[in-house]
Scaffold this motif. Structure first.
Motif, PDB file in Angstrom:
ATOM      1  N   PHE A 112     -29.218 -28.238 -25.012  1.00 10.76           N
ATOM      2  CA  PHE A 112     -28.311 -28.149 -26.140  1.00 10.76           C
ATOM      3  C   PHE A 112     -29.083 -28.477 -27.416  1.00 10.76           C
ATOM      4  N   SER A 113     -28.875 -27.704 -28.475  1.00  7.78           N
ATOM      5  CA  SER A 113     -29.555 -27.926 -29.749  1.00  7.78           C
ATOM      6  C   SER A 113     -28.558 -28.414 -30.795  1.00  7.78           C
ATOM      7  N   VAL A 114     -28.935 -29.443 -31.519  1.00  5.81           N
ATOM      8  CA  VAL A 114     -28.054 -29.963 -32.580  1.00  5.81           C
ATOM      9  C   VAL A 114     -28.245 -29.202 -33.886  1.00  5.81           C
ATOM     10  N   ASN A 115     -29.226 -28.309 -33.953  1.00  3.63           N
ATOM     11  CA  ASN A 115     -29.487 -27.576 -35.191  1.00  3.63           C
ATOM     12  C   ASN A 115     -28.262 -26.767 -35.610  1.00  3.63           C
ATOM     13  N   GLY A 116     -27.762 -27.037 -36.805  1.00  9.47           N
ATOM     14  CA  GLY A 116     -26.617 -26.298 -37.323  1.00  9.47           C
ATOM     15  C   GLY A 116     -25.302 -26.647 -36.657  1.00  9.47           C
ATOM     16  N   LEU A 117     -25.234 -27.805 -35.981  1.00 11.45           N
ATOM     17  CA  LEU A 117     -23.978 -28.198 -35.340  1.00 11.45           C
ATOM     18  C   LEU A 117     -22.895 -28.370 -36.402  1.00 11.45           C
ATOM     19  N   ALA A 118     -21.771 -27.693 -36.205  1.00  3.98           N
ATOM     20  CA  ALA A 118     -20.660 -27.747 -37.169  1.00  3.98           C
ATOM     21  C   ALA A 118     -19.616 -28.762 -36.714  1.00  3.98           C
ATOM     22  N   PHE A 119     -18.771 -29.172 -37.671  1.00  6.44           N
ATOM     23  CA  PHE A 119     -17.711 -30.125 -37.365  1.00  6.44           C
ATOM     24  C   PHE A 119     -16.382 -29.643 -37.938  1.00  6.44           C
ATOM     25  N   ILE A 120     -15.300 -29.979 -37.233  1.00  6.70           N
ATOM     26  CA  ILE A 120     -13.956 -29.652 -37.710  1.00  6.70           C
ATOM     27  C   ILE A 120     -13.103 -30.920 -37.629  1.00  6.70           C
ATOM     28  N   ASP A 121     -11.962 -30.913 -38.357  1.00  8.16           N
ATOM     29  CA  ASP A 121     -11.110 -32.107 -38.350  1.00  8.16           C
ATOM     30  C   ASP A 121     -10.076 -32.024 -37.224  1.00  8.16           C
ATOM     31  N   ASP A 122      -9.281 -33.062 -37.095  1.00  2.87           N
ATOM     32  CA  ASP A 122      -8.315 -33.152 -35.992  1.00  2.87           C
ATOM     33  C   ASP A 122      -7.307 -32.009 -36.020  1.00  2.87           C
ATOM     34  N   GLU A 123      -6.872 -31.620 -37.221  1.00  2.83           N
ATOM     35  CA  GLU A 123      -5.880 -30.542 -37.347  1.00  2.83           C
ATOM     36  C   GLU A 123      -6.462 -29.219 -36.861  1.00  2.83           C
ATOM     37  N   GLN A 124      -7.688 -28.924 -37.294  1.00  4.93           N
ATOM     38  CA  GLN A 124      -8.350 -27.689 -36.845  1.00  4.93           C
ATOM     39  C   GLN A 124      -8.587 -27.739 -35.332  1.00  4.93           C
ATOM     40  N   ALA A 125      -8.999 -28.914 -34.839  1.00  2.00           N
ATOM     41  CA  ALA A 125      -9.292 -29.055 -33.417  1.00  2.00           C
ATOM     42  C   ALA A 125      -8.040 -28.860 -32.569  1.00  2.00           C
ATOM     43  N   ALA A 126      -6.901 -29.289 -33.100  1.00  4.09           N
ATOM     44  CA  ALA A 126      -5.649 -29.145 -32.350  1.00  4.09           C
ATOM     45  C   ALA A 126      -5.328 -27.679 -32.075  1.00  4.09           C
ATOM     46  N   LYS A 127      -5.718 -26.809 -33.019  1.00  6.39           N
ATOM     47  CA  LYS A 127      -5.466 -25.371 -32.850  1.00  6.39           C
ATOM     48  C   LYS A 127      -6.403 -24.760 -31.806  1.00  6.39           C
ATOM     49  N   LEU A 128      -7.448 -25.514 -31.450  1.00  2.00           N
ATOM     50  CA  LEU A 128      -8.408 -25.041 -30.446  1.00  2.00           C
ATOM     51  C   LEU A 128      -8.370 -25.916 -29.197  1.00  2.00           C
ATOM     52  N   LYS A 129      -7.240 -26.579 -28.958  1.00  2.00           N
ATOM     53  CA  LYS A 129      -7.174 -27.531 -27.841  1.00  2.00           C
ATOM     54  C   LYS A 129      -7.349 -26.850 -26.482  1.00  2.00           C
ATOM     55  N   ASN A 130      -7.104 -25.533 -26.431  1.00  2.00           N
ATOM     56  CA  ASN A 130      -7.285 -24.820 -25.157  1.00  2.00           C
ATOM     57  C   ASN A 130      -8.762 -24.596 -24.825  1.00  2.00           C
ATOM     58  N   VAL A 131      -9.660 -24.884 -25.778  1.00  2.00           N
ATOM     59  CA  VAL A 131     -11.105 -24.777 -25.502  1.00  2.00           C
ATOM     60  C   VAL A 131     -11.778 -26.121 -25.785  1.00  2.00           C
ATOM     61  N   THR A 132     -11.140 -27.176 -25.311  1.00  2.00           N
ATOM     62  CA  THR A 132     -11.735 -28.514 -25.366  1.00  2.00           C
ATOM     63  C   THR A 132     -12.799 -28.630 -24.285  1.00  2.00           C
TER      64      THR A 132
END
Length: 428
Positions: free
Chosen positions: A48-68
């Protein structure tokens, strides 16, 4: 395949196969910190590479909870040039989600060991099959969910899967430990170099004098690089001289990989006879020489190690050799990698339509040189640090070759654990 091995479609031995999406707003929606959003650039083969690792907030993450992502999930790149790259995510980057270019494959742990799944997808025949599927009939490489679901793996009993995965993981862990140790050694050497030769930390109580590069300790000098080293390139090799096997021939991309301590897959070769002819007339790089990338990605330097003979492409790479004073390659390599050295290199390439680092530009670069007595106080420390780095890289190359040799034989059942376990254990 052994009689107790069975063939399964992935859909039958997994509990999840699925990809995510990019939050509304694209890159502009990413945060400084938060929940990791894993993209294709983070998924490399085996790691796994950390280069360019992006971050999202809890609200955005909730919309993607099916790909946790859960611990031990396997990630597979499913679109673009990086299609079919495979790794798992270290626990420290969880919680996390994936975007639409990455698929989560979650092993059913009653039937399938997750690490065995990862190594199976990395095994060459399976990898080639994924690449073939991904490139079939589309303008852009893509693997669909249905393709992954029907993809077939040959599986031994779960206990044997785990044993195989543990052996391969032990090799990979040792590779990662060596690379981490090297990063620490390199950081320590650079910190020591900067403290003594850039910040002049131990000499702050002494007298300083003006120079072309600002104030320097009395007794020190500013020298041009050409006063310290012969600077040139290679004898031109023509395309018709390439052969399928022989002496490795490096371009900029191979030297950049080598500078990062990575194993390379040599694509070009010249004959041993041609190499010896050139070496006799014009010389060839030896341990302690430096090669610098001079076109495209500029200013990356590699301190040549003792891993074997090679030749390199003229124009793409510049060669420092035959040092002219007590200053040697380790010191010059640290200077080239320092902020001071990189700023000078950048200054020589700005404003050019075809960015290139010329031999004449390199010759004119200036650096601060300490008296020999001061240099010698740190020389042994720096040389020993580089020597340990080279030993670690040599071991990495051996281990990588071992893993790449064993992986297809283990995953296919061609050889069994008991046949080589003793051989591997003393290495890892």
């Amino acid at each position: 395949m052994h009689k107790n091995w069975k063939t399964y479609k992935l859909s039958k031995v997994t509990t999840k196969i699925g990809s995510g999406s990019t939050p509304r707003g694209g890159k502009g929606a990413y945060k400084e910190s938060g929940i990791s959003l894993i993209r294709s650039q983070n998924v490399l083969d085996f790691k796994f590479s950390v280069n360019g690792l992006a971050f999202i907030d809890d609200e955005q993450a909730a919309k993607l909870k099916n790909v946790t992502i859960e611990e031990n999930d396997v990630l597979l790149n499913i679109t673009g040039d990086s299609v079919a790259r495979v790794c798992s995510v270290p626990q420290e980057f969880l919680p996390a989600r994936v975007n639409q270019h990455v698929a989560i494959i979650r092993a059913d742990n009653k039937l399938l060991d997750s690490k065995f799944l990862m190594y199976s997808l990395l095994e060459k025949s399976n990898k080639d099959m994924l690449l073939t599927l991904g490139s079939a009939g589309a303008t852009r490489n893509a693997l669909t969910k249905s393709m992954i679901e029907v993809f077939e793996l040959q599986l031994p009993p779960l206990k044997e899967q785990t044993q195989i995965a543990n052996i391969l993981s032990a090799i990979d862990d040792k590779i990662e430990n060596n690379l981490a140790t090297n990063k620490t050694l390199e950081d320590m050497a650079m910190a020591l170099y900067k403290h003594w030769f850039v910040d002049f930390g131990p000499f702050q109580d002494g007298e300083f004098i003006d120079s072309e590069l600002g104030l320097i300790p009395k007794g020190w000098e500013v020298k041009r690089l050409e006063e310290l080293s012969e600077i040139g390139s290679s004898k031109r090799i023509f395309r018709k001289e390439y052969v399928d096997a022989g002496v490795p021939f490096y371009r900029g991309k191979e030297v950049i990989q080598l500078s990062k301590g990575k194993n390379i897959s040599t694509e070009l070769f010249i004959t041993e006879e041609r190499f010896q002819e050139i070496k006799l007339k014009f010389g060839a790089p030896v341990k302690g020489d430096i090669l610098i990338s001079s076109v495209g990605t500029i200013g990356v330097s590699w301190l040549v190690d003792d891993s074997g003979e090679f030749y390199f492409k003229d124009g793409n790479l510049t060669w420092l050799k035959n040092y002219k004073s007590f200053i040697k390659g380790e010191f010059l390599h640290l200077w080239l990698n320092s902020n001071v050295g990189q700023e000078q290199i950048l200054g020589e390439t700005i404003g050019s339509t075809q960015q290139a680092l010329t031999i004449s530009a390199l010759r004119s670069l200036k650096l601060v040189i300490p008296p020999k007595s001061i240099y010698q106080k740190l020389e042994e420390n720096l040389v020993n640090s580089y020597r340990q780095t080279q030993l670690n890289l040599s071991e990495v190359a051996t281990l990588t070759n071992l893993r790449d040799t064993l992986l297809p034989k283990l995953i296919s059942g061609e050889i069994r654990l008991k046949e080589f376990k003793t051989q591997v254990e003393h290495l890892v």
